[in-house]
Design a protein around this motif. Structure first.
Motif, PDB file in Angstrom:
ATOM      1  N   ALA A 147      -2.445   6.443  34.581  1.00  0.00           N
ATOM      2  CA  ALA A 147      -3.531   5.490  34.296  1.00  0.00           C
ATOM      3  C   ALA A 147      -4.879   6.189  34.260  1.00  0.00           C
ATOM      4  N   SER A 148      -5.108   7.057  35.242  1.00  0.00           N
ATOM      5  CA  SER A 148      -6.406   7.726  35.343  1.00  0.00           C
ATOM      6  C   SER A 148      -6.498   8.924  34.406  1.00  0.00           C
ATOM      7  N   LEU A 149      -5.450   9.176  33.672  1.00  0.00           N
ATOM      8  CA  LEU A 149      -5.447  10.328  32.755  1.00  0.00           C
ATOM      9  C   LEU A 149      -5.396   9.878  31.298  1.00  0.00           C
ATOM     10  N   GLY A 150      -5.804   8.651  31.061  1.00  0.00           N
ATOM     11  CA  GLY A 150      -5.934   8.188  29.685  1.00  0.00           C
ATOM     12  C   GLY A 150      -4.897   7.189  29.242  1.00  0.00           C
ATOM     13  N   GLN A 151      -3.848   6.960  30.063  1.00  0.00           N
ATOM     14  CA  GLN A 151      -2.793   6.058  29.623  1.00  0.00           C
ATOM     15  C   GLN A 151      -3.289   4.601  29.576  1.00  0.00           C
ATOM     16  N   ALA A 152      -4.140   4.235  30.540  1.00  0.00           N
ATOM     17  CA  ALA A 152      -4.673   2.868  30.530  1.00  0.00           C
ATOM     18  C   ALA A 152      -5.540   2.665  29.277  1.00  0.00           C
ATOM     19  N   GLN A 153      -6.333   3.665  28.965  1.00  0.00           N
ATOM     20  CA  GLN A 153      -7.194   3.592  27.780  1.00  0.00           C
ATOM     21  C   GLN A 153      -6.344   3.483  26.507  1.00  0.00           C
ATOM     22  N   TRP A 154      -5.268   4.231  26.483  1.00  0.00           N
ATOM     23  CA  TRP A 154      -4.375   4.235  25.322  1.00  0.00           C
ATOM     24  C   TRP A 154      -3.735   2.857  25.136  1.00  0.00           C
ATOM     25  N   ILE A 155      -3.291   2.264  26.245  1.00  0.00           N
ATOM     26  CA  ILE A 155      -2.678   0.930  26.166  1.00  0.00           C
ATOM     27  C   ILE A 155      -3.710  -0.087  25.681  1.00  0.00           C
TER      28      ILE A 155
ATOM     29  N   ILE B 129     -14.284  11.892  23.403  1.00  0.00           N
ATOM     30  CA  ILE B 129     -14.853  12.620  24.532  1.00  0.00           C
ATOM     31  C   ILE B 129     -13.988  12.323  25.753  1.00  0.00           C
ATOM     32  N   ARG B 130     -14.091  13.119  26.779  1.00  0.00           N
ATOM     33  CA  ARG B 130     -13.307  12.864  27.983  1.00  0.00           C
ATOM     34  C   ARG B 130     -14.235  12.845  29.179  1.00  0.00           C
ATOM     35  N   LYS B 131     -14.039  11.865  30.031  1.00  0.00           N
ATOM     36  CA  LYS B 131     -14.790  11.813  31.292  1.00  0.00           C
ATOM     37  C   LYS B 131     -13.842  12.284  32.387  1.00  0.00           C
ATOM     38  N   ARG B 132     -14.297  13.297  33.120  1.00  0.00           N
ATOM     39  CA  ARG B 132     -13.391  13.895  34.106  1.00  0.00           C
ATOM     40  C   ARG B 132     -14.012  13.901  35.494  1.00  0.00           C
ATOM     41  N   LYS B 133     -13.168  13.718  36.480  1.00  0.00           N
ATOM     42  CA  LYS B 133     -13.566  13.964  37.863  1.00  0.00           C
ATOM     43  C   LYS B 133     -12.416  14.688  38.511  1.00  0.00           C
ATOM     44  N   LYS B 134     -12.692  15.822  39.114  1.00  0.00           N
ATOM     45  CA  LYS B 134     -11.611  16.494  39.838  1.00  0.00           C
ATOM     46  C   LYS B 134     -12.177  17.176  41.077  1.00  0.00           C
TER      47      LYS B 134
ATOM     48  N   ILE C 189      -5.715  13.758  46.199  1.00  0.00           N
ATOM     49  CA  ILE C 189      -6.479  13.687  44.952  1.00  0.00           C
ATOM     50  C   ILE C 189      -5.749  12.889  43.881  1.00  0.00           C
ATOM     51  N   ASN C 190      -4.590  12.333  44.261  1.00  0.00           N
ATOM     52  CA  ASN C 190      -3.888  11.504  43.284  1.00  0.00           C
ATOM     53  C   ASN C 190      -4.039  10.023  43.570  1.00  0.00           C
ATOM     54  N   LYS C 191      -4.761   9.683  44.624  1.00  0.00           N
ATOM     55  CA  LYS C 191      -5.075   8.282  44.899  1.00  0.00           C
ATOM     56  C   LYS C 191      -6.278   8.209  45.838  1.00  0.00           C
ATOM     57  N   GLY C 192      -6.839   7.017  45.970  1.00  0.00           N
ATOM     58  CA  GLY C 192      -7.936   6.825  46.896  1.00  0.00           C
ATOM     59  C   GLY C 192      -9.260   7.361  46.394  1.00  0.00           C
ATOM     60  N   GLU C 193     -10.196   7.613  47.328  1.00  0.00           N
ATOM     61  CA  GLU C 193     -11.573   7.930  46.923  1.00  0.00           C
ATOM     62  C   GLU C 193     -11.710   9.278  46.227  1.00  0.00           C
ATOM     63  N   PHE C 194     -10.772  10.191  46.458  1.00  0.00           N
ATOM     64  CA  PHE C 194     -10.874  11.505  45.803  1.00  0.00           C
ATOM     65  C   PHE C 194     -10.009  11.606  44.553  1.00  0.00           C
TER      66      PHE C 194
END
Lengths: 257, 219
Positions: free
Chosen positions: A227-235, B86-91, B111-116
């Motif tokens: 979801a956070s990697l573009g899949q939500a946007q794609w859907i 364009i891509r918006k990224r946070k890592k 880093i796969n869930k929650g605030e980070f």
């Protein structure tokens, strides 16, 4: 960027002329034959995704009428059942479709579909996907399965390929697994499909946010941990009605568009 | 009726074309809601009770007909537009490693869930010189007053997307909201079978509220 299907056809047909592709195809045919020499009662797992479609076509071409099993439910893409039937009819697949006896949309409210929901070990997929396959396997006494997994798809599958190679015994599932496409690239997969005039599910050409069809993964029509990697946007872009339905169940999906 | 044409400095980012009344509503909130504490109390955006949702028709200087604002969605020359992604990224940045230093305690920063949680979200950007809207108003100055607060159109305007260079308002005599041409989403149920393009869209404010999405005729 979206491009017409003809563009991709020309591109992948060129690849189908390459030596690498031909070598990998020949290796895969060899592995299919070796597996079938074992004489184990088996089936091909076919999700209608690009990889398993190649495998189903290849096995059916080598051994017509070989059993092919698909799991289909109401969380699949809208044109998936139609696609399955058209491909089955075109190539005369001996396909069997299994489905859960409940509507998954009704059950989805109790699950976080913005996190991993489809891997083995997650309750949703264990109950309504892998569970069904296990039951079917046990009822029909299948002792082996062809899977269209590829090493380049993920780190986990790469490790699987390195550890288990092409044919191995899966203790958890108590079956022999043959994965003849392990060494294939996504390019090889599309090259095979175009070269053999096998229809391809329309989702692979919805590439507004991707560089090529190779980057699109097909599973349930849920964003899952992507979801956070573009899949939500794609859907949202391609299936606004489904996005709306998902956002009514869990508005969190809107944070990813 | 008027036509307002914006000259843009940069490409805009929008899943659906924005509606002119939504831009004015946003400008109204920027202009007044943050200052007027009484108003802040009234600003209910979403409620099961429609009467509690703030009614912008009482404050915007555009004409409303049958409860719908006479304000179009955004138009642009689609043949001249260039699409980009364009891509918006946070890592996770290594400079934050101290956050994940728990000493001897067994713990981890996920880093796969929650605030980070990391993200990498694509957005389609349309690069075009000019975009325009149609609207009806009895008080152009009121519209101009609100437009002082609008610096960009579409998503991520605060990051420079859809930045407005200038705008021009001119009377429009050929088109009207009653001329039969669809200028904004209108529920299919209102018009019956018509040969227009259909899409699932929000037809009334707040446009982000999923409950306001119905099958509409769209431009």
């Amino acid at each position: 960027m979206e491009r017409p299907i003809e563009y991709w056809r020309d591109l992948y047909l060129l690849h189908s002329e390459s030596k690498t592709y031909k070598k990998r195809l020949s290796e895969s045919i060899d592995f299919v034959n070796r597996f079938l020499d074992l004489g184990v009662k088996s089936y091909v797992g076919w999700s209608c995704g690009k990889d398993s479609t190649v495998l189903a076509h290849l096995v059916n071409y080598l051994y017509p009428n070989y059993p092919i099993v698909s799991e289909k439910d109401d969380l699949d893409f809208p044109d998936e059942i139609e696609y399955l039937q058209s491909v089955s009819n075109k190539f005369g697949f001996n396909s069997c479709v299994i489905s859960p006896d409940v509507k998954l949309w009704d059950i989805l409210v109790n699950h976080d579909f913005n996190e991993d929901i489809h891997s083995k070990g997650t309750s949703f997929s264990d109950d309504y996907f892998y569970g069904l396959l296990r039951k079917h396997q046990s009822e029909h006494e299948y002792k082996g399965v062809f899977l269209g997994l590829r090493a380049s798809e993920s780190k986990g599958r790469l490790i699987n390929a390195k550890v288990n190679r092409y044919i191995y015994y899966n203790q958890e599932w108590r079956q022999i697994v043959c994965q003849p496409l392990m060494n294939w690239s996504a390019q090889d997969v599309f090259a095979y499909l175009f070269a053999n005039d096998v229809p391809i599910l329309s989702v692979y050409f919805k590439t507004a946010f991707h560089d090529s069809p190779e980057q699109i993964r097909k599973s349930w029509i849920l964003p899952s941990h992507q979801a956070s990697l573009g899949q939500a946007q794609w859907i949202k872009h391609y299936y606004p009605e489904i996005f709306l339905r998902l956002s009514m169940i869990d508005p969190k999906i809107r944070a990813y568009v | 009726m008027y036509k307002i044409t914006f000259t843009l400095k940069s490409g805009f980012c929008a899943a659906y074309p924005p509606l002119f009344d939504s831009i004015l509503s946003w400008a109204y909130c920027v202009a007044y809601a943050n200052r007027d504490t009484d108003l802040r109390g009234e600003l209910v955006w979403m409620s099961d009770d429609d009467s509690r949702v703030f009614d912008f028709s009482t404050v915007l200087t555009i004409v409303y007909r049958d409860g719908l604002p006479c304000a179009s969605e955004m138009f642009w020359d689609k043949d001249a537009a260039v699409l980009d992604v364009i891509r918006k990224r946070k890592k996770w940045d290594n400079k934050n490693d101290d956050i994940a230093d728990f000493g001897k305690k067994k713990a981890q920063a996920q880093i796969n869930k929650g605030e980070f949680k990391s993200y990498d979200i694509p957005y389609q950007v349309t690069v075009v010189d000019k975009v325009w809207f149609y609207f009806e108003s009895n008080d152009l100055e009121g519209v101009r007053d609100l437009l002082r607060y609008v610096v960009g159109l579409g998503k991520h305007a605060s990051e420079g997307y859809g930045e407005i260079e200038s705008y021009e308002i001119e009377p429009e005599s050929e088109l009207s909201f009653e001329s039969g041409r669809i200028l904004r989403p209108i529920p299919v149920a209102w018009m019956g079978e018509q040969p227009y393009r259909r899409q699932l869209r929000a037809w009334k404010p707040p446009y982000w509220n999923p409950a306001n999405n119905v099958l509409c005729y769209v431009p």
